[in-house]
Design a protein around this motif. Structure first.
Motif, PDB file in Angstrom:
ATOM      1  N   THR A 105     -96.622   6.108  15.894  1.00 17.25           N
ATOM      2  CA  THR A 105     -96.123   7.470  15.579  1.00 17.25           C
ATOM      3  C   THR A 105     -97.541   7.536  14.657  1.00 17.25           C
ATOM      4  O   THR A 105     -97.307   6.720  13.717  1.00 17.25           O
ATOM      5  N   PHE A 106     -98.012   9.101  14.218  1.00 17.94           N
ATOM      6  CA  PHE A 106     -98.695   9.138  13.372  1.00 17.94           C
ATOM      7  C   PHE A 106     -98.408   9.935  12.826  1.00 17.94           C
ATOM      8  O   PHE A 106     -98.045  11.449  13.064  1.00 17.94           O
ATOM      9  N   LEU A 107     -99.069  10.499  11.061  1.00 12.98           N
ATOM     10  CA  LEU A 107     -98.597  11.949  10.757  1.00 12.98           C
ATOM     11  C   LEU A 107    -100.033  11.593   9.609  1.00 12.98           C
ATOM     12  O   LEU A 107    -100.487  10.610   8.746  1.00 12.98           O
ATOM     13  N   ALA A 108    -100.654  12.574   9.386  1.00  5.44           N
ATOM     14  CA  ALA A 108    -101.542  12.861   8.170  1.00  5.44           C
ATOM     15  C   ALA A 108    -101.329  12.804   6.460  1.00  5.44           C
ATOM     16  O   ALA A 108    -100.573  13.093   6.945  1.00  5.44           O
ATOM     17  N   HIS A 116    -104.058  22.314   4.866  1.00  8.40           N
ATOM     18  CA  HIS A 116    -104.816  23.136   5.673  1.00  8.40           C
ATOM     19  C   HIS A 116    -104.327  23.116   7.062  1.00  8.40           C
ATOM     20  O   HIS A 116    -104.494  23.703   8.134  1.00  8.40           O
ATOM     21  N   LYS A 117    -103.912  21.911   7.441  1.00 10.91           N
ATOM     22  CA  LYS A 117    -102.964  21.843   9.086  1.00 10.91           C
ATOM     23  C   LYS A 117    -101.794  21.492   9.517  1.00 10.91           C
ATOM     24  O   LYS A 117    -101.366  21.914   9.550  1.00 10.91           O
ATOM     25  N   LEU A 118    -101.014  21.010   8.172  1.00 10.52           N
ATOM     26  CA  LEU A 118     -99.528  20.518   7.943  1.00 10.52           C
ATOM     27  C   LEU A 118     -98.853  21.357   7.437  1.00 10.52           C
ATOM     28  O   LEU A 118     -97.310  21.947   7.602  1.00 10.52           O
ATOM     29  N   ASN A 119     -98.858  22.145   6.403  1.00  5.59           N
ATOM     30  CA  ASN A 119     -98.298  23.075   5.129  1.00  5.59           C
ATOM     31  C   ASN A 119     -97.131  22.235   4.596  1.00  5.59           C
ATOM     32  O   ASN A 119     -96.166  22.996   4.684  1.00  5.59           O
ATOM     33  N   MET A 120     -97.832  20.976   4.173  1.00  7.29           N
ATOM     34  CA  MET A 120     -96.310  19.661   4.100  1.00  7.29           C
ATOM     35  C   MET A 120     -96.951  19.503   2.562  1.00  7.29           C
ATOM     36  O   MET A 120     -97.913  19.058   2.163  1.00  7.29           O
ATOM     37  N   GLU A 148    -102.763   9.590   9.393  1.00  4.01           N
ATOM     38  CA  GLU A 148    -104.178  10.202   9.588  1.00  4.01           C
ATOM     39  C   GLU A 148    -105.197  10.505   8.752  1.00  4.01           C
ATOM     40  O   GLU A 148    -104.328  10.951   7.679  1.00  4.01           O
ATOM     41  N   ASP A 149    -106.590   9.860   8.760  1.00  3.92           N
ATOM     42  CA  ASP A 149    -107.257  10.295   7.924  1.00  3.92           C
ATOM     43  C   ASP A 149    -107.339   9.796   7.202  1.00  3.92           C
ATOM     44  O   ASP A 149    -107.254  10.174   5.239  1.00  3.92           O
ATOM     45  N   ALA A 150    -106.567   8.371   6.596  1.00  3.31           N
ATOM     46  CA  ALA A 150    -106.378   7.233   5.286  1.00  3.31           C
ATOM     47  C   ALA A 150    -107.221   6.726   4.671  1.00  3.31           C
ATOM     48  O   ALA A 150    -106.939   7.440   3.167  1.00  3.31           O
ATOM     49  N   THR A 151    -108.402   7.132   5.166  1.00  2.63           N
ATOM     50  CA  THR A 151    -109.734   6.966   3.999  1.00  2.63           C
ATOM     51  C   THR A 151    -110.057   8.113   3.213  1.00  2.63           C
ATOM     52  O   THR A 151    -111.038   8.269   2.320  1.00  2.63           O
ATOM     53  N   ARG A 152    -109.284   9.295   3.353  1.00  6.45           N
ATOM     54  CA  ARG A 152    -109.393  10.385   2.553  1.00  6.45           C
ATOM     55  C   ARG A 152    -108.341  10.272   2.114  1.00  6.45           C
ATOM     56  O   ARG A 152    -108.182  12.016   1.254  1.00  6.45           O
ATOM     57  N   SER A 153    -107.736   9.627   1.866  1.00  5.75           N
ATOM     58  CA  SER A 153    -105.711   9.850   0.807  1.00  5.75           C
ATOM     59  C   SER A 153    -106.004   9.393  -0.036  1.00  5.75           C
ATOM     60  O   SER A 153    -106.417   8.733  -0.593  1.00  5.75           O
ATOM     61  N   GLU A 154    -105.635  10.168  -1.308  1.00  3.83           N
ATOM     62  CA  GLU A 154    -105.184   9.558  -2.440  1.00  3.83           C
ATOM     63  C   GLU A 154    -104.754   7.755  -2.406  1.00  3.83           C
ATOM     64  O   GLU A 154    -103.535   8.240  -1.717  1.00  3.83           O
ATOM     65  N   THR A 155    -104.949   7.208  -3.141  1.00  2.00           N
ATOM     66  CA  THR A 155    -104.621   5.759  -2.800  1.00  2.00           C
ATOM     67  C   THR A 155    -103.147   5.462  -3.234  1.00  2.00           C
ATOM     68  O   THR A 155    -102.271   4.755  -2.162  1.00  2.00           O
ATOM     69  N   ALA A 156    -102.276   6.211  -4.038  1.00  2.00           N
ATOM     70  CA  ALA A 156    -101.055   6.097  -4.536  1.00  2.00           C
ATOM     71  C   ALA A 156    -100.200   6.366  -3.966  1.00  2.00           C
ATOM     72  O   ALA A 156     -99.333   5.950  -3.263  1.00  2.00           O
ATOM     73  N   PHE A 157    -100.176   8.148  -3.235  1.00  2.00           N
ATOM     74  CA  PHE A 157     -99.582   8.603  -1.756  1.00  2.00           C
ATOM     75  C   PHE A 157     -99.900   7.728  -0.975  1.00  2.00           C
ATOM     76  O   PHE A 157     -98.887   7.792  -0.142  1.00  2.00           O
ATOM     77  N   LEU A 158    -100.357   7.179  -0.405  1.00  2.00           N
ATOM     78  CA  LEU A 158    -101.157   6.543   0.796  1.00  2.00           C
ATOM     79  C   LEU A 158    -100.256   5.347   1.046  1.00  2.00           C
ATOM     80  O   LEU A 158     -98.941   5.321   1.647  1.00  2.00           O
ATOM     81  N   HIS A 159     -99.988   4.324  -0.340  1.00  2.00           N
ATOM     82  CA  HIS A 159     -99.370   3.320  -0.798  1.00  2.00           C
ATOM     83  C   HIS A 159     -97.569   4.100  -0.247  1.00  2.00           C
ATOM     84  O   HIS A 159     -96.657   3.287   0.139  1.00  2.00           O
ATOM     85  N   GLU A 160     -97.468   4.744  -1.370  1.00  2.00           N
ATOM     86  CA  GLU A 160     -96.067   5.739  -1.222  1.00  2.00           C
ATOM     87  C   GLU A 160     -95.228   5.641   0.775  1.00  2.00           C
ATOM     88  O   GLU A 160     -94.621   5.415   0.843  1.00  2.00           O
ATOM     89  N   VAL A 161     -96.780   5.850   1.285  1.00  2.00           N
ATOM     90  CA  VAL A 161     -95.855   6.494   2.816  1.00  2.00           C
ATOM     91  C   VAL A 161     -95.931   5.629   3.215  1.00  2.00           C
ATOM     92  O   VAL A 161     -94.968   5.155   4.520  1.00  2.00           O
ATOM     93  N   LEU A 162     -96.792   4.346   3.300  1.00  2.00           N
ATOM     94  CA  LEU A 162     -96.772   3.340   3.950  1.00  2.00           C
ATOM     95  C   LEU A 162     -95.587   2.354   3.513  1.00  2.00           C
ATOM     96  O   LEU A 162     -94.619   1.983   3.852  1.00  2.00           O
ATOM     97  N   HIS A 163     -95.166   2.590   2.296  1.00  2.00           N
ATOM     98  CA  HIS A 163     -93.954   1.188   1.610  1.00  2.00           C
ATOM     99  C   HIS A 163     -92.910   2.435   2.737  1.00  2.00           C
ATOM    100  O   HIS A 163     -92.117   2.204   3.320  1.00  2.00           O
ATOM    101  N   GLU A 164     -92.916   3.872   2.556  1.00  2.00           N
ATOM    102  CA  GLU A 164     -91.444   4.380   3.073  1.00  2.00           C
ATOM    103  C   GLU A 164     -91.702   3.972   5.039  1.00  2.00           C
ATOM    104  O   GLU A 164     -90.167   3.810   5.616  1.00  2.00           O
ATOM    105  N   ALA A 165     -92.638   4.091   6.052  1.00  2.00           N
ATOM    106  CA  ALA A 165     -92.866   3.375   6.414  1.00  2.00           C
ATOM    107  C   ALA A 165     -92.618   1.953   6.913  1.00  2.00           C
ATOM    108  O   ALA A 165     -91.349   1.706   8.228  1.00  2.00           O
ATOM    109  N   ILE A 166     -92.796   0.978   5.620  1.00  2.00           N
ATOM    110  CA  ILE A 166     -92.264  -0.179   5.894  1.00  2.00           C
ATOM    111  C   ILE A 166     -90.515  -0.661   5.900  1.00  2.00           C
ATOM    112  O   ILE A 166     -90.087  -0.779   6.785  1.00  2.00           O
ATOM    113  N   GLU A 167     -90.442   0.474   4.963  1.00  2.00           N
ATOM    114  CA  GLU A 167     -88.958   0.337   4.805  1.00  2.00           C
ATOM    115  C   GLU A 167     -87.888   0.860   6.533  1.00  2.00           C
ATOM    116  O   GLU A 167     -86.626   0.499   6.453  1.00  2.00           O
ATOM    117  N   ALA A 168     -88.754   1.863   6.726  1.00  2.00           N
ATOM    118  CA  ALA A 168     -87.514   2.849   8.503  1.00  2.00           C
ATOM    119  C   ALA A 168     -88.202   1.676   9.704  1.00  2.00           C
ATOM    120  O   ALA A 168     -87.351   1.809  10.351  1.00  2.00           O
TER     121      ALA A 168
END
Length: 522
Positions: A105-108, A116-120, A148-168
Motif C-alpha cells: 500500500t502507498f500514499l504520497a 495538488h493531488k491529495l489535499n491532505m 510515494e515521491d519519497a525523494t522529493r519529500s521533506e526528510t523529517a516528515f518522511l521519517h515520521e510517516v515511516l515510523h507510523e507505518a512500522i508501528e502499524a
C-alpha cells in the motif's frame, strides 16, 4: 571466518508498473506466462498487479496467486493498493489463495502531491498510513508501505510517516524515486538516513524503487543497496511508466559482476534472463534496443577489428560477462520435421511452456508448418510460435483466411475472412499500396471500421537464416489508448494480418478497461 554476503530480494514489478507503460497492457494469459517465467528466473516477490484498478487486473492477480502453488520456485505474490479500505480489501481477496501473499500500500508524502493531488495535511497522512497499514496487516503479516515521491519529500516528515507505518505493522519500507529525480549520492544518503534514524536495527527491510527519467534508475538502486537496502524493485527490460524502471537484468548482473564493490547477492538464475527478456518483449510489444545492456542484440557482439583480435586472443580483453551467463546463446539444433508431438511438448515444458491439449495441438501444427520449410526449429522460433498462439488464443475477432495478390505489374489486392465475436463469418476484399496495406485495409472493411491509427510496424526474424520464422509487431492508438499485437508465421503477410488483428482486439480490450476504471473513479 568471512561473513556471508547479505541477500538482496528482487521484487519484480513488470506485471504492475511495467504494464503501466503506454501500449504494454497484457491479457491475463500473457501475465500468467510472464509470471511463470519470473518464477523460473527466481525472483523473490512478483507484484502481480493492482487488483482494484479493474476486473481484469483483479483476475490476473487472482490467477497468478492460484497458479503459484504449482511452480517449483514459489515467490511471494504481491498486490498493489492505494491507502484506502476498498483497495486493500480488494487486494486481500485477490491474494487469498496465494501460497505467500503481500499487500503493498502507498500514499504520497511530498508537498507537491499533498497540495495538488491529495489535499491532505501532514497529520491526515500520518493517520491514514497508520489505519491502512493496520488494515492490511489484518489480512497478512507481510505488508509493504511506500511513501510515494519519497525523494522529493521533506526528510523529517518522511521519517515520521515511516515510523507510523512500522508501528502499524509494515515489514518492508519501499522508498520510491517516483519521478526519477534523485542522484546516486542523494539516494545513498536518503536510504542510509532511514536505516539509521528509522529502522535502527529492527527486522525491517528497506527497498528501492527507482524510475529512469534521468537515466539513473539502476545507479540509484545500486547506491541504495550500498546504503543498506535489501530489496530492489525492478522490471524486465526496464519497462515502466515514462522512461521506465530500474532494469532487473542490469541490477542483477552488476551485483554479480562487481561483487567486489557491492556487498550483496541475489538468488536470480541468470541463465533465465535472456528468455525472460524475450517473453516480456513479445507480450508487451516493447522491443529491446540493440544496444540495451545485458540483453540487447549487440550486448555481446564484436565487430571492430581491434576488439575481434583481442577476443580471439583472450575473451576477457573485451568481455566482463559471457552471453551464456544470461541465457543468450542459442540452444542449437533442437527439433525438426520428423519430431513428434510428445517430443515437442516435452521440450516446450523444459522451456517453461506448459500447454493444454488444444494449445499444444495448435503449436504443433504451426511447428510442422515451419519444420517443413527448414531443417530445424530452434528455441527462439518455438518461443515465437508460442507467443503467436498466446495472441490468437485471446482474440475476439479471428482470422480464418487470407489471400493476397501482388507483383510489379499488379494492383495489390487482399481478401480476408474473419469470424466475429458472435461467431459469424465475414468476407471482404480491398486494394492497397502493397500486400501489407491491402491485407490491413481488407480487415478494416470486414470490421466496417478502422479501430485505431497505426503507430508502429516492426518485422524481425525469430532466428538467423532467410527461412526463419517471421515475427511482426504492430501498435495501434485511438482515443488516448494504445495497444500492440504480435503475429508469427513463415509467410510475413499472414504474420502481418495476425498482428494487425491482434492489435485491434487488444485495443478494444484496453479501451474497455479504461472505461471500467473511469467508471470506478466516478
Amino acid at each position: 571466518m568471512t561473513a556471508p554476503m547479505p541477500h538482496v530480494r528482487i521484487f519484480d514489478t513488470t506485471l504492475r508498473d511495467g504494464e503501466q507503460a503506454p501500449g504494454c497492457s497484457m491479457t491475463v494469459s500473457e501475465k500468467l506466462a510472464v509470471a511463470r517465467q519470473l518464477s523460473r528466473l527466481g525472483v523473490d516477490i512478483i507484484e502481480a498487479g493492482f487488483p482494484a484498478a479493474s476486473p481484469g487486473d483483479f483476475e490476473a492477480v487472482q490467477t497468478i496467486a492460484q497458479a503459484a502453488h504449482q511452480w517449483t520456485h514459489v515467490p511471494v505474490i504481491c498486490g498493489l493498493a492505494r491507502a484506502n479500505t476498498r483497495d486493500i480489501e480488494t487486494a486481500a481477496r485477490a491474494l487469498a489463495l496465494a501460497p505467500s501473499a503481500r499487500i503493498h500500500t502507498f500514499l504520497a508524502t511530498s508537498a507537491v502531491h499533498l497540495t495538488h493531488k491529495l489535499n491532505m495535511s501532514h497529520a491526515q497522512v500520518r493517520q491514514r498510513v497508520g489505519e491502512m497499514v493496520s488494515l492490511a496487516v489484518s489480512f497478512t503479516p507481510n505488508v509493504q508501505f511506500s511513501p510515494e515521491d519519497a525523494t522529493r519529500s521533506e526528510t523529517a516528515f518522511l521519517h515520521e510517516v515511516l515510523h507510523e507505518a512500522i508501528e502499524a505493522g509494515a515489514t518492508t519500507l519501499n522508498i520510491p524515486d517516483t519521478v526519477g529525480y534523485t542522484t546516486p549520492e542523494e539516494y545513498f544518503a536518503l536510504i542510509a538516513g532511514i536505516r539509521d534514524e528509522v529502522v535502527r536495527g529492527r527486522d525491517i527491510v528497506i527497498a528501492t524503487h527507482c524510475h529512469d527519467d534521468l537515466g539513473l534508475a539502476v545507479a540509484n538502486s545500486l547506491a541504495g543497496v550500498r546504503a543498506g537496502a535489501r530489496q530492489v524493485e525492478c522490471t524486465i527490460n526496464g519497462i515502466g511508466e515514462r522512461a521506465g524502471n530500474a532494469a532487473l537484468e542490469e541490477v542483477v548482473m552488476a551485483l554479480r559482476t562487481r561483487a567486489d564493490h557491492f556487498p550483496a547477492t541475489t538468488r536470480i538464475r541468470t541463465t533465465e534472463i535472456g528468455r525472460a527478456s524475450r517473453i516480456v518483449s513479445r507480450h508487451t510489444g516493447m522491443r529491446v534496443p540493440a544496444n540495451k545492456a545485458i540483453v540487447g542484440a549487440n550486448a555481446f557482439a564484436h565487430e571492430a577489428g581491434i576488439h575481434q583480435d583481442g577476443m580471439l586472443k583472450h575473451r576477457d580483453t573485451y568481455e566482463i560477462m559471457r552471453a551464456d551467463d544470461v541465457g543468450l546463446e542459442s540452444g542449437g539444433l533442437v527439433l525438426g520435421k520428423h519430431s513428434g508431438r510428445a517430443a515437442l511438448r516435452s521440450h516446450l515444458a523444459s522451456l517453461g511452456h506448459v500447454l493444454s491439449d488444444s494449445d499444444c495441438d495448435a503449436v504443433f501444427a504451426r511447428f510442422k508448418e515451419v519444420a517443413d520449410r527448414k531443417k530445424v526449429v530452434d528455441d527462439r522460433e518455438l518461443e515465437a510460435i508460442v507467443a503467436g498462439l498466446s495472441e490468437r488464443s485471446v482474440q475476439a475477432w479471428r482470422l480464418e483466411l487470407l489471400q493476397v495478390s501482388s507483383g510489379t505489374h499488379a494492383i495489390p489486392t487482399a481478401t480476408v475472412k474473419l469470424t466475429t465475436p458472435d461467431g459469424v463469418s465475414r468476407v471482404a476484399a480491398a486494394e492497397g499500396d502493397g500486400p501489407v496495406d491491402a491485407a490491413c485495409r481488407a480487415i478494416d472493411v470486414c470490421m466496417e471500421e478502422q479501430v485505431g491509427e497505426l503507430v508502429e510496424f516492426h518485422v524481425d526474424a525469430a532466428a538467423e537464416g532467410i527461412n526463419a520464422v517471421g515475427g511482426v509487431r504492430i501498435a495501434l492508438r485511438a482515443d488516448g489508448c494504445s495497444a500492440h499485437g504480435y503475429g508469427v508465421h513463415t509467410d510475413i503477410i499472414v504474420a502481418t494480418a495476425e498482428a494487425y488483428l491482434a492489435a485491434i482486439n487488444a485495443l478494444l480490450r484496453v479501451k474497455a478497461r479504461h472505461e471500467a476504471i473511469e467508471g470506478v473513479a466516478a
